[in-house]
Design a protein around this motif. Structure first.
Motif, PDB file in Angstrom:
ATOM      1  N   ALA A  37       0.838  -1.198   0.000  1.00 16.76           N
ATOM      2  CA  ALA A  37       0.000   0.000   0.000  1.00 16.76           C
ATOM      3  C   ALA A  37       0.878   1.256   0.000  1.00 16.76           C
ATOM      4  CB  ALA A  37      -0.909  -0.001   1.222  1.00 16.76           C
ATOM      5  N   ASN A  38       0.370   2.311  -0.643  1.00 22.53           N
ATOM      6  CA  ASN A  38       1.041   3.624  -0.689  1.00 22.53           C
ATOM      7  C   ASN A  38       2.374   3.602  -1.434  1.00 22.53           C
ATOM      8  OD1 ASN A  38      -1.015   4.939   0.918  1.00 22.53           O
ATOM      9  ND2 ASN A  38      -0.134   3.912   2.699  1.00 22.53           N
ATOM     10  N   GLY A  57      -6.410  -5.525  -5.579  1.00 22.05           N
ATOM     11  CA  GLY A  57      -6.037  -4.279  -4.939  1.00 22.05           C
ATOM     12  C   GLY A  57      -6.672  -3.053  -5.572  1.00 22.05           C
ATOM     13  N   THR A 101      -0.478   2.993  -5.207  1.00 23.40           N
ATOM     14  CA  THR A 101      -1.377   1.980  -4.663  1.00 23.40           C
ATOM     15  C   THR A 101      -2.112   2.525  -3.441  1.00 23.40           C
ATOM     16  OG1 THR A 101       0.385   1.057  -3.286  1.00 23.40           O
ATOM     17  CG2 THR A 101       0.056   0.059  -5.443  1.00 23.40           C
ATOM     18  N   VAL A 102      -3.358   2.130  -3.293  1.00 25.02           N
ATOM     19  CA  VAL A 102      -4.145   2.470  -2.104  1.00 25.02           C
ATOM     20  C   VAL A 102      -4.037   1.328  -1.091  1.00 25.02           C
ATOM     21  CG1 VAL A 102      -6.450   3.015  -1.226  1.00 25.02           C
ATOM     22  CG2 VAL A 102      -5.741   3.851  -3.480  1.00 25.02           C
ATOM     23  N   THR A 103      -4.107   0.105  -1.596  1.00 25.22           N
ATOM     24  CA  THR A 103      -3.947  -1.094  -0.784  1.00 25.22           C
ATOM     25  C   THR A 103      -2.865  -1.964  -1.425  1.00 25.22           C
ATOM     26  OG1 THR A 103      -5.609  -2.304  -2.074  1.00 25.22           O
ATOM     27  CG2 THR A 103      -6.397  -1.067  -0.160  1.00 25.22           C
ATOM     28  N   GLU A 104      -2.497  -3.060  -0.796  1.00 25.97           N
ATOM     29  CA  GLU A 104      -1.570  -3.992  -1.445  1.00 25.97           C
ATOM     30  C   GLU A 104      -2.181  -4.417  -2.774  1.00 25.97           C
ATOM     31  OE1 GLU A 104       0.861  -7.301   0.526  1.00 25.97           O
ATOM     32  OE2 GLU A 104      -0.768  -8.407  -0.459  1.00 25.97           O
ATOM     33  N   THR A 105      -1.391  -4.364  -3.820  1.00 26.00           N
ATOM     34  CA  THR A 105      -1.929  -4.539  -5.170  1.00 26.00           C
ATOM     35  C   THR A 105      -1.082  -5.507  -5.983  1.00 26.00           C
ATOM     36  OG1 THR A 105      -2.811  -2.275  -5.134  1.00 26.00           O
ATOM     37  CG2 THR A 105      -2.549  -3.308  -7.293  1.00 26.00           C
ATOM     38  N   GLN A 167     -13.145   1.571  -2.850  1.00 25.95           N
ATOM     39  CA  GLN A 167     -12.533   0.770  -1.794  1.00 25.95           C
ATOM     40  C   GLN A 167     -13.495  -0.243  -1.180  1.00 25.95           C
ATOM     41  OE1 GLN A 167     -10.106   3.085   0.985  1.00 25.95           O
ATOM     42  NE2 GLN A 167     -10.064   4.780  -0.465  1.00 25.95           N
ATOM     43  N   THR A 169     -15.846   0.034   1.068  1.00 27.37           N
ATOM     44  CA  THR A 169     -15.932   0.105   2.523  1.00 27.37           C
ATOM     45  C   THR A 169     -16.515   1.448   2.940  1.00 27.37           C
ATOM     46  OG1 THR A 169     -14.678   0.041   4.603  1.00 27.37           O
ATOM     47  CG2 THR A 169     -13.563   0.981   2.696  1.00 27.37           C
ATOM     48  N   SER A 173      -9.677   5.049   5.451  1.00 25.26           N
ATOM     49  CA  SER A 173      -8.457   5.401   6.201  1.00 25.26           C
ATOM     50  C   SER A 173      -7.740   6.514   5.453  1.00 25.26           C
ATOM     51  CB  SER A 173      -7.551   4.170   6.348  1.00 25.26           C
ATOM     52  OG  SER A 173      -8.204   3.158   7.068  1.00 25.26           O
TER      53      SER A 173
END
Length: 215
Positions: A37-38, A57, A101-105, A167, A169, A173
């Motif tokens: 992520a990131n 992701g 990336t926002v999440t693990e991808t 996302q 959700t 975050s």
């Protein structure tokens, strides 16, 4: 062998319309990669030698000015690719956008030269590229409309709804500062508007997180 089968399953699940022969060539010519992520995947001014097919992701695509201010353009989810990177790769031009990336991808990296060959060789690839251009163009029009014709509180609501959808959700975050950067405004403005939304029961504010209640 087991790992290769996992990659094959991911590719077929994310891109179910691809022909079997195309999937085989993607696996032969492409490179499977996992990013945390990131992680910055692409920078403005970078020359693109391959494009990414997203398998798992979430990636955000945004513009960045010379002072480091960011503007979110759109998200990339599994089954998608970046239209601008496809164009830049085909024309051998430097990237005008950033990707992070926002999440693990997990992605499959596809070389530029191979992509050009596939346009003539595989109908499903040709249709995928055209649909990618159309979908991103439509999304950019919606984003432009929000920037040009809506107030900041309406833009913030649109931003939060889009992040929620991307996302999948209700709990985002994200900090007020990050939202401010991507909407090209100040943190104080975002914090004030979010406080008003909280008072209306639309959101719940937590430390570095926003809960979407009625959006």
């Amino acid at each position: 062998m087991a790992t290769q089968q996992v990659h094959d399953d991911l590719l077929r699940k994310s891109y179910p319309l691809f022909e079997d022969n195309l999937v085989t060539e993607i696996e032969e010519q492409g490179e499977f990669k996992t990013f945390p992520a990131n992680e910055i995947l692409m920078r403005k001014g970078q020359y693109i030698r391959s494009t990414m097919l997203v398998l798992n992701g979430l990636i955000k695509i945004y513009r960045e000015d010379d002072e480091g201010n960011e503007f979110l353009m759109y998200y990339l989810k599994p089954g998608e690719a970046c239209a601008l990177s496809l164009v830049c790769a085909a024309k051998h031009e430097a990237s005008p956008i950033m990707a992070k990336t926002v999440t693990e991808t997990e992605v499959m990296m596809v070389p530029v030269d191979t992509m050009s060959e596939w346009m003539a060789k595989f109908k499903s690839w040709y249709q995928f590229v055209i649909e990618t251009y159309r979908a991103r163009f439509d999304e950019l029009l919606v984003t432009l409309d929000n920037v040009a014709f809506r107030s900041m509180d309406e833009r913030l609501e649109f931003y939060l709804k889009r992040a929620k959808e991307a996302q999948e959700t209700n709990l985002l975050s994200i900090s007020h500062q990050e939202i401010a950067q991507e909407l090209n405004t100040s943190r104080e403005v975002i914090s004030r508007l979010l406080k008003k939304m909280e008072q209306k029961g639309l959101v719940g504010l937590h430390r570095n997180a926003i809960e979407l209640k009625k959006l």
